[in-house]
Scaffold this active site. Structure first.
Site, short mmCIF file in Angstrom:
data_model
loop_
_atom_site.label_atom_id
_atom_site.label_comp_id
_atom_site.label_asym_id
_atom_site.label_seq_id
_atom_site.Cartn_x
_atom_site.Cartn_y
_atom_site.Cartn_z
N LYS A 1 33.04 39.17 34.81
CA LYS A 1 32.79 39.54 36.21
C LYS A 1 33.31 40.95 36.52
O LYS A 1 32.64 41.73 37.19
CB LYS A 1 33.41 38.51 37.17
CG LYS A 1 32.66 37.18 37.18
CD LYS A 1 31.21 37.34 37.60
CE LYS A 1 30.44 36.03 37.62
NZ LYS A 1 29.00 36.23 37.81
N TYR B 1 35.38 34.32 31.88
CA TYR B 1 34.51 34.44 33.07
C TYR B 1 34.92 35.67 33.88
O TYR B 1 34.08 36.50 34.26
CB TYR B 1 34.67 33.17 33.89
CG TYR B 1 33.82 33.08 35.13
CD1 TYR B 1 32.44 32.99 35.04
CD2 TYR B 1 34.41 33.05 36.39
CE1 TYR B 1 31.66 32.87 36.18
CE2 TYR B 1 33.64 32.93 37.54
CZ TYR B 1 32.27 32.84 37.42
OH TYR B 1 31.50 32.72 38.55
N GLN C 1 22.71 26.55 40.84
CA GLN C 1 23.25 26.12 42.14
C GLN C 1 22.84 27.09 43.26
O GLN C 1 22.38 26.65 44.31
CB GLN C 1 24.78 26.01 42.08
CG GLN C 1 25.37 25.32 43.31
CD GLN C 1 26.85 25.59 43.51
OE1 GLN C 1 27.44 26.45 42.84
NE2 GLN C 1 27.45 24.87 44.42
N1 SER Z 1 32.70 28.69 41.50
C1 SER Z 1 33.00 29.56 40.41
C2 SER Z 1 33.74 28.87 39.34
O1 SER Z 1 34.55 28.04 39.67
C3 SER Z 1 33.80 30.73 40.90
O2 SER Z 1 33.07 31.86 40.81
O3 SER Z 1 33.55 29.15 38.20
#
Ligand code: SER
Length: 316
Positions: A146, A142, A12
């Site tokens: 990060k 996630y 993206q």
């Molecule tokens: N747009 C991302 C997600 O929703 C946020 O870092 O995973």
């Protein structure tokens, strides 16, 4: 930045950033890479493109050496909802890829960028005006990757002098390439469905505020941050950035200004709603403004007008 390698160039962010970097720095100075090579993508056909699996450290090193790059932009990663479905894979890919990219940047003394996210925050983080430096105890894989990435970025800067830079991106809204499996993706899907059906069923509930930004601002800020004087940067990994804090009903109202009959309904996905509930409502971006002049151009109204006019050509 003179010669740049990008991973995840078909993603993206990558697809729009690659195009912009080719315009600004010259097509011959941008090495786009991704794990797949679709024939008809402009990222593949309009400049240098190499297949790269970011967990393959040897190939990554060879590309950096062969093309004599000076900047590494590492975008390849799984987004939040996919990472929650496949946490082990998310760790292997997000952290393995990042370590390889940091190592090659150390070895070849490259300038380095990788995105962090609002996902680096957790339920104990203050939800409103979330400070630049605050508690970060994310409850998603996630988020774990990060926060680890932010810490590694600082570590490589302090220990090895690698010029690491990063931002905590909010949900990114774009018309070019769809995001793959994020929690904030409703704010992209809603525009496609507005044009197709004049209606959208949101998997995120009414009243759920999250930070968002339009992709042109995201692409601009990456270049701006990477071109900023190194001495100006205190909070390198990673700056809070956002252009708007919105809930689904705010996007509904903005779309209705263009399409009065547009209808929004809800069918909440508990997994993505749970992730959204653990993230801030609105983050404080003053450090990015003060240290390198962050200043997004698009608010919700301006973004909605542009999204609808750009997507109309593509969708209808
Ligand atoms: N747009 C991302 C997600 O929703 C946020 O870092 O995973």
């Amino acid at each position: 930045m003179k010669k740049i390698i990008i991973t995840g160039a078909l993603g993206q962010i990558g697809s729009e950033l690659t195009t912009r970097l080719r315009e600004v720095y010259g097509t011959e100075n941008v090495v786009a890479t991704d794990i797949r090579q679709p024939e008809h993508s402009k990222v593949v056909t309009d400049g240098i493109f190499e297949v790269l699996d970011v967990t393959d450290a040897e190939r990554m090193r060879a590309l950096v050496e062969d093309y004599t790059v000076d900047t590494f932009i590492h975008l390849a990663a799984l987004l939040s909802a996919v990472a929650e479905a496949k946490p082990q894979l998310a760790w292997t890919l997000n952290m393995g890829g990042l370590m390889n990219a940091l190592e090659v940047s150390r070895e070849f003394d490259l300038k380095f960028f990788t995105p962090s996210s609002i996902g680096a925050f957790g339920p104990e983080t203050p939800k409103d005006q979330t400070p630049q430096v605050t508690i970060q105890r994310p409850t998603t894989m996630y988020g774990v990757t990060k926060v680890s990435g932010e810490l590694l970025g600082d570590y490589y800067f302090q220990k090895f002098g690698v010029d690491t830079r990063s931002v905590r991106f909010p949900g990114l809204i774009s018309y070019d390439t769809l995001p793959g499996g994020g929690t904030t993706d409703y704010a992209v899907d809603i525009y496609y469905e507005a044009l197709r059906n004049n209606a959208y069923t949101s998997f995120i509930d009414k009243g759920t505020y999250m930070d968002m930004m339009y992709m042109p601002d995201a692409v601009d800020l990456i270049i701006q941050l990477m071109e900023a004087d190194s001495d100006q940067l205190t909070h390198r990994n990673a700056y809070n950035v956002s252009a708007m804090s919105i809930a689904p009903e705010d996007v509904e109202k903005a779309i209705q200004k263009h399409q009065p009959g547009f209808k929004l309904s809800y069918d909440v996905d508990p997994v993505r709603q749970g992730i959204a509930n653990s993230w801030p409502n609105a983050i404080d971006t003053s450090a990015a403004q003060e240290e390198w002049g962050f200043s997004p151009k698009y608010d919700l109204e301006k973004m909605t007008a542009d999204m609808l006019s750009k997507l109309k050509v593509k969708v209808v």
